[in-house]
Design an enzyme around this catalytic site. Sequence first.
Site, PDB file in Angstrom:
ATOM      1  N   GLU A  27      -4.022 -11.559  35.267  1.00 55.78           N
ATOM      2  CA  GLU A  27      -5.243 -10.767  35.500  1.00 55.78           C
ATOM      3  C   GLU A  27      -4.948  -9.278  35.330  1.00 55.78           C
ATOM      4  O   GLU A  27      -5.755  -8.539  34.773  1.00 55.78           O
ATOM      5  CB  GLU A  27      -5.827 -11.046  36.891  1.00 55.78           C
ATOM      6  CG  GLU A  27      -6.132 -12.509  37.202  1.00 55.78           C
ATOM      7  CD  GLU A  27      -6.903 -13.251  36.144  1.00 55.78           C
ATOM      8  OE1 GLU A  27      -7.702 -12.628  35.420  1.00 55.78           O
ATOM      9  OE2 GLU A  27      -6.707 -14.481  36.018  1.00 55.78           O
ATOM     10  N   GLU A  35      -7.742 -14.080  25.783  1.00 58.84           N
ATOM     11  CA  GLU A  35      -7.076 -15.098  26.603  1.00 58.84           C
ATOM     12  C   GLU A  35      -5.750 -15.564  25.996  1.00 58.84           C
ATOM     13  O   GLU A  35      -4.747 -15.677  26.700  1.00 58.84           O
ATOM     14  CB  GLU A  35      -8.010 -16.280  26.872  1.00 58.84           C
ATOM     15  CG  GLU A  35      -9.238 -15.912  27.719  1.00 58.84           C
ATOM     16  CD  GLU A  35      -8.906 -15.262  29.053  1.00 58.84           C
ATOM     17  OE1 GLU A  35      -7.732 -15.289  29.476  1.00 58.84           O
ATOM     18  OE2 GLU A  35      -9.834 -14.701  29.689  1.00 58.84           O
TER      19      GLU A  35
HETATM   20  N1  B3K Z   1     -11.331 -14.553  32.424  1.00 62.93           N
HETATM   21  C1  B3K Z   1     -11.342 -15.428  33.553  1.00 62.93           C
HETATM   22  C2  B3K Z   1     -11.973 -16.736  33.292  1.00 62.93           C
HETATM   23  C3  B3K Z   1     -13.448 -16.746  33.378  1.00 62.93           C
HETATM   24  C4  B3K Z   1     -13.970 -18.157  33.287  1.00 62.93           C
HETATM   25  C5  B3K Z   1     -15.441 -18.198  33.177  1.00 62.93           C
HETATM   26  N2  B3K Z   1     -15.952 -19.527  33.315  1.00 62.93           N
HETATM   27  C6  B3K Z   1      -9.992 -15.652  34.109  1.00 62.93           C
HETATM   28  C7  B3K Z   1      -8.875 -15.413  33.193  1.00 62.93           C
HETATM   29  O1  B3K Z   1      -8.710 -16.023  32.170  1.00 62.93           O
HETATM   30  O2  B3K Z   1      -8.117 -14.526  33.454  1.00 62.93           O
HETATM   31 ZN    ZN Z   2      -7.448 -14.661  31.241  1.00 64.15          ZN
END
Ligand code: B3K
Ligand code: ZN
Length: 850
Positions: A290, A312
Amino acid sequence: MRDAAPTIYLKDYAPFGFLVDSVHLTFDLAPDATRVHSRIAFRPNPDATDRRFFLHGENLTLIRAAIDDQSVAPEVTEQGLSCAVPDGAFTWEAEVEIDPQGNTALEGLYMSNGMYCTQCEAEGFRKITYYPDRPDVMSVFTVQINGPHPVLLSNGNPVSSEPNRAVWHDPWPKPAYLFALVAGDLVARSDRFETCSGKQVDLNLWVRPGDEGKCAFGMEALKKSMAWDEQVYGREYDLDVFNIVAVDDFNMGAMENKGLNIFNSSAVLASPETATDANFERIEAIIAHEYFHNWTGNRITCRDWFQLCLKEGLTVFRDAQFTADMRSAPVKRITDVIDLRARQFPEDQGPLAHPVRPESFQEINNFYTATVYEKGAEVIGMLKRLVGESAYAEALDLYFARHDGQACTIEDWLAVFQDVTGRDLGQFKRWYSQAGTPRLSVTEDWRNGTYTLTFTQNTPPSAATPDPQPLVLPIDVGLLGANGDEVLATQTLEMTEATQSFAFEGLSARPVPSILRGFSAPVVLERATDAAERAFLLAHDTDPFNRWEAGRALARDTLMTMATTGGAPGADYLDGMQAVLRDDGLDPGFRALMLAQPGQSELAGALADAGTVPDPDAIWQASEALKTTLARHLQDDLAAILAACRIDGPYRPDPDQTGKRALAGAVLALISRLDGGAAAAAQYAEADNMTLQLSALACLLVAGKGENQIAAFYDQWQQDRLVIDKWFGLQISHAEPDMAAAVTDALTRHADFNWKNPNRFRATLGALAMNHAGFHAADGAGYRLLADWLIRLDPVNPQTTARMCSAFQTWPRYDAGRQALIRAQLDRILATPDLSRDTTEMISRILGAA
Ligand code: B3K
Ligand code: ZN
């Protein structure tokens, strides 16, 4: 079943007609009637042709709307509103009312244990107010929160704080999916970080009173992540504060909202008494993930949701590098490949297959998948291997310099690599557009001192990719001599053709090849290898990944034979494992991974691949028998290893202790097969940390002896939600196949089965789905029970329901009887009135009907 939802296509992308210069939001918090006032400065987007003014909005009650202070009456639908607007710049104002308390979907603004919190990715902001809720619309947000809560948080830096009111300003333009708000009675564990340019950043980890003692590890992980991103990627943090909040009701692991990360409490809270080593490792990785999004995701975001892997895949790749640096690189690589094979391969080889960059969707939340995340990270790993370390670093510098503040595409990402290296990445780009796991077969030739490997790649066609083309595959190869010496150090072969040969000249004897070292490409390697060669590589390979892989393949071949034609494990496997176990020059964590067997679902997939219909009961029996045989074979060594793994001194979740406890856990599991659980009972009685307590309890359950300890464990931990999740899960994952559905059913009747809490639901029904033989029990009880609960959860929480539907994705590999039982449940779910768009899309795709 509801009418089919519209399908959104990548090819239809068009920019929004307006730019947003600033957003001012005021929240007047009330559990069932929160008022949200928005003031948004729009101006025409010179790059857009379509000037229709449409703002997304769902489940909102519009109280009033105005443009440039004049009331307007927009046309409102269930998806949003449209309105006539001036030709030039204008200010939009709206007041809406929302119901956080009634929001059980946990998307938008909702309540968890009396605390207000938000989850906006992907499309949740539209449940907070009317807005162009798309990632390419970026703006600067100022947020005022009014409410009687001691702690009021939003993104960015604090502007002012007084009783019942706080104002936050985030200077960095961001899409609405990164918006966050938290309000509640929280306490902080606070710290500070000095950035590379000497800026002081206040760090806070906010938790419910009582959880303060579970924050220390998360805070250390955050500081390590901040330092690592400066050292390795040159990325400095860019606000005065960084807040993390732990929330009990959360659909996923965590969310990277700018300056205000929101975490599932299971992904951040840990103490030695309540969390296992595996929990600590996961927490460290998620905090890092994060945090790393601050640059890969937030400062540079995605143009549209089809580009999700841009943030991601890259961020997973970065967090894997971080873990490899903090802990053991081989152990990290091996566990990642185990995970890829367990979660991504079945997805890529079944009805849910989709490219790393999908080209269409109905519900984007259904595409936060192992393919987008983990295969997306593998693609970046391949790119790095192909261009080399220094070109990768240069390309990343260029990416940050060129695209800071932008919403980007995979084309932008690949362009920086092309510009830095001069390489044409046109063929490489197929990794983003083709679904399916490539099969890589190998033949070899030896003559006159030249050893030749000929590879053939073949990606099976799928609905998503009917006509796959050859991919660029980096294949890392090393060659070993008969005595185990390396005669050729690792080389990256670059395969671009459907069939391609690589010759190694000037060798004095036929070498033993070590192919696909480090798992250099996410493929299934198909090579006819005998047990003797696997045993040789298990003993001698200088590449730790392939050494592990050789042992894994021996175990897999053994189990496949045992599950189909019967028989007993051979000496190659048993003696190979003994040698590994005795080799105290090897990292204990690595030895623990070597002792672990392939999962039963993985074996079912391997059998199906080999053209055999897998029998879950036979696989379970084979797996049990192999463990017992291995335990007997190793019995003279086990006590000594257990003693050598003993840790004196305080618990630390560091790589050294973690590795020792992992090996001790694997050894205890074997001992328990010989002593009926006596050693495990002793360990349980003495355990002063959760890793030892839980591993002992698991052994007792397998030995059929855990009844007293299960009751005692509940009494000891009933106040701790995260520990009670483990209590639910463990009983189900260790239930024997014919009991798994009944045990699960009984636990769903327990007073603590709060099924609306996603962690508890997953700990229970998710554990059933993961108990391979139990879930696939021939009477269909597992399928029925899961379907009952998915139908019940869907109207409450569509996202979590839809994710769990993937338990059914492997149905085509089983026998006709099981297929019919599963289909009946899928049909039943799909026929449910008012089924959510999320679940409708998932079930339709699993049935091959979408
Ligand atoms: N970006 C978020 C995931 C969001 C999911 C939405 N259903 C967590 C992550 O990949 O860091
Ligand atoms: Zn992520």
